[in-house]
Design a protein around this motif. Structure first.
Motif, PDB file in Angstrom:
ATOM      1  N   MET A 154      79.660  -9.321 -88.224  1.00 29.22           N
ATOM      2  CA  MET A 154      78.514  -8.822 -88.999  1.00 29.22           C
ATOM      3  C   MET A 154      77.760  -7.734 -88.238  1.00 29.22           C
ATOM      4  SD  MET A 154      78.554  -9.994 -91.944  1.00 29.22           S
ATOM      5  CE  MET A 154      76.984  -9.439 -92.578  1.00 29.22           C
ATOM      6  N   ASP A 155      77.630  -7.912 -86.917  1.00 30.38           N
ATOM      7  CA  ASP A 155      76.971  -6.864 -86.119  1.00 30.38           C
ATOM      8  C   ASP A 155      77.723  -5.540 -86.276  1.00 30.38           C
ATOM      9  OD1 ASP A 155      75.104  -8.620 -85.215  1.00 30.38           O
ATOM     10  OD2 ASP A 155      75.949  -8.844 -83.192  1.00 30.38           O
ATOM     11  N   ALA A 156      79.046  -5.609 -86.235  1.00 29.55           N
ATOM     12  CA  ALA A 156      79.847  -4.385 -86.365  1.00 29.55           C
ATOM     13  C   ALA A 156      79.761  -3.841 -87.788  1.00 29.55           C
ATOM     14  CB  ALA A 156      81.301  -4.661 -85.990  1.00 29.55           C
ATOM     15  N   ALA A 157      79.728  -4.756 -88.745  1.00 29.44           N
ATOM     16  CA  ALA A 157      79.713  -4.332 -90.151  1.00 29.44           C
ATOM     17  C   ALA A 157      78.406  -3.663 -90.543  1.00 29.44           C
ATOM     18  CB  ALA A 157      79.978  -5.533 -91.053  1.00 29.44           C
ATOM     19  N   GLN A 158      77.409  -3.749 -89.666  1.00 28.70           N
ATOM     20  CA  GLN A 158      76.133  -3.079 -89.937  1.00 28.70           C
ATOM     21  C   GLN A 158      76.277  -1.566 -90.007  1.00 28.70           C
ATOM     22  OE1 GLN A 158      72.844  -4.235 -90.029  1.00 28.70           O
ATOM     23  NE2 GLN A 158      72.609  -5.896 -88.567  1.00 28.70           N
ATOM     24  N   CYS A 159      77.339  -1.038 -89.364  1.00 27.71           N
ATOM     25  CA  CYS A 159      77.519   0.418 -89.295  1.00 27.71           C
ATOM     26  C   CYS A 159      77.511   1.006 -90.690  1.00 27.71           C
ATOM     27  CB  CYS A 159      78.837   0.752 -88.592  1.00 27.71           C
ATOM     28  SG  CYS A 159      79.273   2.503 -88.698  1.00 27.71           S
ATOM     29  N   ILE A 160      76.655   2.025 -90.891  1.00 28.92           N
ATOM     30  CA  ILE A 160      76.563   2.667 -92.203  1.00 28.92           C
ATOM     31  C   ILE A 160      77.279   4.012 -92.204  1.00 28.92           C
ATOM     32  CG2 ILE A 160      74.491   1.467 -93.009  1.00 28.92           C
ATOM     33  CD1 ILE A 160      72.817   3.800 -91.946  1.00 28.92           C
ATOM     34  N   GLY A 161      77.970   4.327 -91.118  1.00 30.01           N
ATOM     35  CA  GLY A 161      78.763   5.553 -91.083  1.00 30.01           C
ATOM     36  C   GLY A 161      77.952   6.828 -91.198  1.00 30.01           C
ATOM     37  N   CYS A 162      76.739   6.835 -90.650  1.00 31.89           N
ATOM     38  CA  CYS A 162      75.887   8.021 -90.795  1.00 31.89           C
ATOM     39  C   CYS A 162      76.343   9.148 -89.880  1.00 31.89           C
ATOM     40  CB  CYS A 162      74.434   7.663 -90.522  1.00 31.89           C
ATOM     41  SG  CYS A 162      74.109   7.098 -88.828  1.00 31.89           S
ATOM     42  N   GLY A 163      76.982   8.797 -88.750  1.00 33.75           N
ATOM     43  CA  GLY A 163      77.450   9.824 -87.825  1.00 33.75           C
ATOM     44  C   GLY A 163      76.463  10.173 -86.724  1.00 33.75           C
ATOM     45  N   ALA A 164      75.379   9.412 -86.603  1.00 36.20           N
ATOM     46  CA  ALA A 164      74.399   9.708 -85.549  1.00 36.20           C
ATOM     47  C   ALA A 164      75.032   9.563 -84.163  1.00 36.20           C
ATOM     48  CB  ALA A 164      73.188   8.786 -85.669  1.00 36.20           C
ATOM     49  N   CYS A 165      76.002   8.662 -84.045  1.00 34.84           N
ATOM     50  CA  CYS A 165      76.669   8.455 -82.749  1.00 34.84           C
ATOM     51  C   CYS A 165      77.374   9.741 -82.312  1.00 34.84           C
ATOM     52  CB  CYS A 165      77.644   7.290 -82.821  1.00 34.84           C
ATOM     53  SG  CYS A 165      78.678   7.231 -84.297  1.00 34.84           S
ATOM     54  N   VAL A 166      78.057  10.371 -83.274  1.00 34.81           N
ATOM     55  CA  VAL A 166      78.748  11.634 -82.988  1.00 34.81           C
ATOM     56  C   VAL A 166      77.722  12.717 -82.652  1.00 34.81           C
ATOM     57  CG1 VAL A 166      80.201  13.448 -83.960  1.00 34.81           C
ATOM     58  CG2 VAL A 166      80.668  11.046 -84.506  1.00 34.81           C
ATOM     59  N   ALA A 167      76.639  12.719 -83.429  1.00 36.38           N
ATOM     60  CA  ALA A 167      75.614  13.744 -83.228  1.00 36.38           C
ATOM     61  C   ALA A 167      74.978  13.626 -81.850  1.00 36.38           C
ATOM     62  CB  ALA A 167      74.544  13.628 -84.314  1.00 36.38           C
ATOM     63  N   ALA A 168      74.794  12.398 -81.384  1.00 38.99           N
ATOM     64  CA  ALA A 168      74.105  12.202 -80.110  1.00 38.99           C
ATOM     65  C   ALA A 168      75.022  12.432 -78.921  1.00 38.99           C
ATOM     66  CB  ALA A 168      73.544  10.782 -80.032  1.00 38.99           C
ATOM     67  N   CYS A 169      76.301  12.111 -79.080  1.00 37.52           N
ATOM     68  CA  CYS A 169      77.234  12.154 -77.956  1.00 37.52           C
ATOM     69  C   CYS A 169      77.438  13.584 -77.481  1.00 37.52           C
ATOM     70  CB  CYS A 169      78.572  11.554 -78.366  1.00 37.52           C
ATOM     71  SG  CYS A 169      79.814  11.673 -77.071  1.00 37.52           S
ATOM     72  N   LYS A 170      77.331  13.796 -76.174  1.00 31.05           N
ATOM     73  CA  LYS A 170      77.531  15.162 -75.678  1.00 31.05           C
ATOM     74  C   LYS A 170      78.968  15.614 -75.861  1.00 31.05           C
ATOM     75  CE  LYS A 170      78.431  14.162 -70.801  1.00 31.05           C
ATOM     76  NZ  LYS A 170      79.842  14.582 -70.783  1.00 31.05           N
ATOM     77  N   ASN A 171      79.874  14.671 -76.093  1.00 29.11           N
ATOM     78  CA  ASN A 171      81.272  15.012 -76.352  1.00 29.11           C
ATOM     79  C   ASN A 171      81.605  14.923 -77.834  1.00 29.11           C
ATOM     80  OD1 ASN A 171      81.454  14.894 -73.522  1.00 29.11           O
ATOM     81  ND2 ASN A 171      81.949  12.727 -73.610  1.00 29.11           N
ATOM     82  N   ALA A 172      80.604  14.717 -78.683  1.00 25.31           N
ATOM     83  CA  ALA A 172      80.831  14.513 -80.113  1.00 25.31           C
ATOM     84  C   ALA A 172      81.963  13.517 -80.344  1.00 25.31           C
ATOM     85  CB  ALA A 172      81.112  15.841 -80.820  1.00 25.31           C
ATOM     86  N   SER A 173      81.869  12.393 -79.652  1.00 24.48           N
ATOM     87  CA  SER A 173      82.887  11.357 -79.788  1.00 24.48           C
ATOM     88  C   SER A 173      82.518  10.415 -80.929  1.00 24.48           C
ATOM     89  CB  SER A 173      82.998  10.578 -78.480  1.00 24.48           C
ATOM     90  OG  SER A 173      83.732   9.390 -78.679  1.00 24.48           O
ATOM     91  N   ALA A 174      83.541   9.969 -81.651  1.00 25.53           N
ATOM     92  CA  ALA A 174      83.320   9.062 -82.780  1.00 25.53           C
ATOM     93  C   ALA A 174      83.680   7.629 -82.413  1.00 25.53           C
ATOM     94  CB  ALA A 174      84.131   9.524 -83.981  1.00 25.53           C
ATOM     95  N   MET A 175      83.728   7.350 -81.109  1.00 30.48           N
ATOM     96  CA  MET A 175      84.206   6.039 -80.663  1.00 30.48           C
ATOM     97  C   MET A 175      83.336   4.890 -81.165  1.00 30.48           C
ATOM     98  SD  MET A 175      86.909   6.027 -78.402  1.00 30.48           S
ATOM     99  CE  MET A 175      86.652   5.042 -76.941  1.00 30.48           C
ATOM    100  N   LEU A 176      82.021   5.088 -81.250  1.00 29.93           N
ATOM    101  CA  LEU A 176      81.179   3.965 -81.668  1.00 29.93           C
ATOM    102  C   LEU A 176      81.467   3.622 -83.129  1.00 29.93           C
ATOM    103  CD1 LEU A 176      79.048   2.061 -80.439  1.00 29.93           C
ATOM    104  CD2 LEU A 176      77.305   3.435 -81.572  1.00 29.93           C
ATOM    105  N   PHE A 177      81.541   4.651 -83.960  1.00 30.00           N
ATOM    106  CA  PHE A 177      81.852   4.441 -85.374  1.00 30.00           C
ATOM    107  C   PHE A 177      83.208   3.760 -85.534  1.00 30.00           C
ATOM    108  CE2 PHE A 177      84.356   6.229 -88.929  1.00 30.00           C
ATOM    109  CZ  PHE A 177      83.690   5.655 -89.999  1.00 30.00           C
ATOM    110  N   VAL A 178      84.231   4.344 -84.921  1.00 31.15           N
ATOM    111  CA  VAL A 178      85.583   3.819 -85.112  1.00 31.15           C
ATOM    112  C   VAL A 178      85.677   2.392 -84.558  1.00 31.15           C
ATOM    113  CG1 VAL A 178      88.039   4.186 -84.661  1.00 31.15           C
ATOM    114  CG2 VAL A 178      86.558   6.138 -85.074  1.00 31.15           C
ATOM    115  N   SER A 179      85.051   2.154 -83.409  1.00 31.57           N
ATOM    116  CA  SER A 179      85.152   0.818 -82.818  1.00 31.57           C
ATOM    117  C   SER A 179      84.433  -0.214 -83.680  1.00 31.57           C
ATOM    118  CB  SER A 179      84.598   0.810 -81.395  1.00 31.57           C
ATOM    119  OG  SER A 179      83.207   0.994 -81.396  1.00 31.57           O
ATOM    120  N   ALA A 180      83.335   0.184 -84.312  1.00 31.22           N
ATOM    121  CA  ALA A 180      82.635  -0.768 -85.191  1.00 31.22           C
ATOM    122  C   ALA A 180      83.526  -1.129 -86.368  1.00 31.22           C
ATOM    123  CB  ALA A 180      81.316  -0.170 -85.678  1.00 31.22           C
ATOM    124  N   LYS A 181      84.184  -0.123 -86.944  1.00 31.01           N
ATOM    125  CA  LYS A 181      85.039  -0.383 -88.112  1.00 31.01           C
ATOM    126  C   LYS A 181      86.272  -1.198 -87.730  1.00 31.01           C
ATOM    127  CE  LYS A 181      82.240   1.696 -90.738  1.00 31.01           C
ATOM    128  NZ  LYS A 181      81.333   0.789 -91.471  1.00 31.01           N
TER     129      LYS A 181
END
Ligand code: HEM
Ligand code: FES
Lengths: 248, 225
Positions: A154-181
């Motif tokens: 459920m904690d992982a399913a909270q992800c709403i896929g907004c992309g803020a993780c990519v926006a914040a990452c200095k490498n524009a990595s999508a790892m947080l999004f993908v790992s949550a899914k």
């Protein structure tokens, strides 16, 4: 209150953009950040100018459509808050606020503050689903799931896929999004059977979209409106390692 | 083969390589330090240790070539990752706000590059004798290479010692982020162990710094001569 906004204006994906200054007058503390932009836009429309384009849908913090970098922070200064749920009491009269779109090669700007996030959809298409036909809704207790796993899923399913993780990452990595899914499906018995294929395919899709790599800095977790933990990235690293050893 | 290819081509696989090679270098640094600390036992133990290593060329060269390969992999993967990451964020924000990034994490490339320069200098200094050719000609009373004397003379130069100490500081910085990162990259860092792993990273980095710096400091202070 009265504010000065420095807003990124860009006509379309192929034009180059620039910052334009606007005055936001008579803003009330109770307004959300998007309502403040609505007020500015009404004035612009009345003057015959193009309104500032920004993405939004539910405006209640659950759909993940909104997303603006406010003074350098995705979704602005409040923790665990989407842009639509950020209220103007976070600012004071006279503030100068810089407003920019998400910046990532994989998220091209379509117009002003709107970026194309279909890269996320393609990653989901690569494995972010469960292939079995479930038929009618089964009894919720028919397949036992441990409390720990249920909570974590459920904690992982909270992800709403907004992309803020990519926006914040200095490498524009999508790892947080993908790992949550990856984790939210893999932790549950219905999703576990496909986990190897899921993680291999989703990571391949993520790389193909041109996202960067995780350097274990944690900016993503810090800005995530749903407080998704970087523990899920560790989990995905483990799942991927196991899948690679077992398959291909 | 195709597994190796997937590993090499994927972002996560490159991080595994980064982490495993980092771990290999870390292990080397620990062993290297323990070997050198024998200087505090006087000239005999360290000179005979050096003699022992030289007397086993197969072992020595396997270790040297292995180490070189590990270092080369670590550096090439680092460069590849850095290039992918730069490409992923072609346009910067107007305000450069760093969220939640530790100093060690933000400077990992800089610390890595200075460590590389240090390693080159270090090899020229003590392995190839390029800084002072007579270093390699010192012999002790048994006719062995006098490593002890070479180290004492090498570190008697305050500039060389200072460079060693600064480099060890940067290695320490590299490892405070690197060691905890390794666990995360390999998927070995679970919620229950986060604090313990971060502590392990700081402690091991601190031990490496103090252990290695003890030698030039002791020489400069006249405690080892
Ligand atoms: C004795 C020498 C070295 C040791 C013990 C060492 C150790 C490590 C370790 C343990 C990591 C963490 C791996 C991970 O992220 O999972 C790391 C990361 C890194 N190292 Fe080194 N390293 C050394 C030398 C170097 C050199 C010479 C460079 C030069 C370019 C370098 C560049 C990097 C970079 C850029 C990272 C971060 C990679 C990333 O997070 O994507 N390192 N190192
Ligand atoms: S508009 Fe739906 S989360 Fe903000």
């Amino acid at each position: 209150m009265n504010l000065t906004l420095k807003v990124w204006r860009q006509k379309d994906a192929s034009s180059s953009g620039r910052f334009v200054e606007y005055e936001a007058r008579n803003i009330i503390e109770e307004m959300s950040f998007l309502e403040m932009l609505d007020v500015v836009n009404e004035e612009l429309v009345a003057k015959g100018e193009d309104p500032i384009a920004f993405d939004h849908d539910c405006r209640e913090g659950i759909c993940g459509t909104c997303g603006i970098v406010i003074d350098g922070s995705p979704h602005g200064p409040w923790d665990a808050t989407t842009t639509c749920q950020l209220h103007m009491r976070a600012f004071k009269s006279g503030d100068v606020i810089t407003i920019e779109p998400w910046r990532a090669k994989a998220f091209p700007v379509i117009r002003d503050l709107i970026v194309d996030r279909s890269a996320f959809d393609r990653i989901i298409q690569a494995g972010g689903f469960i292939s079995v036909s479930t038929g009618g809704a089964p009894d919720g207790n028919a397949i036992p799931v441990s409390k720990d796993d249920a909570d974590m899923a459920m904690d992982a399913a909270q992800c709403i896929g907004c992309g803020a993780c990519v926006a914040a990452c200095k490498n524009a990595s999508a790892m947080l999004f993908v790992s949550a899914k990856v984790s939210h499906l893999g932790l549950l018995p219905q999703g576990e059977v496909e986990q190897d294929r899921r993680v291999l395919n989703m990571v391949r899709a993520m790389d193909a979209e041109g996202f960067g790599n995780c350097t274990n800095i944690g900016s993503c977790e810090a800005v995530c409106p749903k407080e998704i933990s970087v523990d899920f990235i560790g989990r995905m690293n483990r799942d991927y390692r196991r899948a690679l050893l077992r398959n291909e | 083969m195709s597994k190796l290819k997937t590993l090499y081509q994927s972002s996560l696989g490159k991080k595994y390589i980064m982490a495993l090679t980092g771990l290999g270098l870390f292990a080397f640094v620990i062993i290297h330090m323990l070997g050198n600390l024998q200087i505090f036992l006087g000239p005999d133990p360290i000179n005979s240790y050096a003699e022992f290593l030289k007397s086993k060329p197969a072992l020595l060269w396997t270790a040297r070539i292995g180490l070189l390969a590990i270092a080369a992999l670590h550096i090439t993967s680092a460069i590849q990752l850095i290039m992918i990451n730069r490409r992923a964020r072609p346009v910067d924000y107007s305000t450069d706000k760093i969220v939640a990034a530790s100093f060690a994490a933000r400077t990992i490339i800089v610390s890595g590059l200075i460590i590389l320069m240090f390693v080159i200098y270090h090899l020229l200094h003590f392995t190839f004798g390029a800084v002072d050719p007579k270093f390699l000609r010192y012999e002790d009373y048994l006719g062995r290479h006098d490593v002890y004397r070479m180290m004492v003379e090498g570190f008697s130069n305050p500039f060389a010692s200072a460079f060693y100490i600064v480099s060890m500081g940067l290695l320490c910085l590299h490892l405070t982020h690197g060691v905890s990162s390794t666990f995360q990259s390999l998927g070995l860092k679970s919620r229950a162990y986060v604090a313990a792993i971060d502590r392990l990273a700081s402690i091991s980095a601190g031990v490496i710094f103090l252990g290695n710096c003890a030698i030039p400091v002791a020489v400069l202070a006249g405690l080892v001569k």
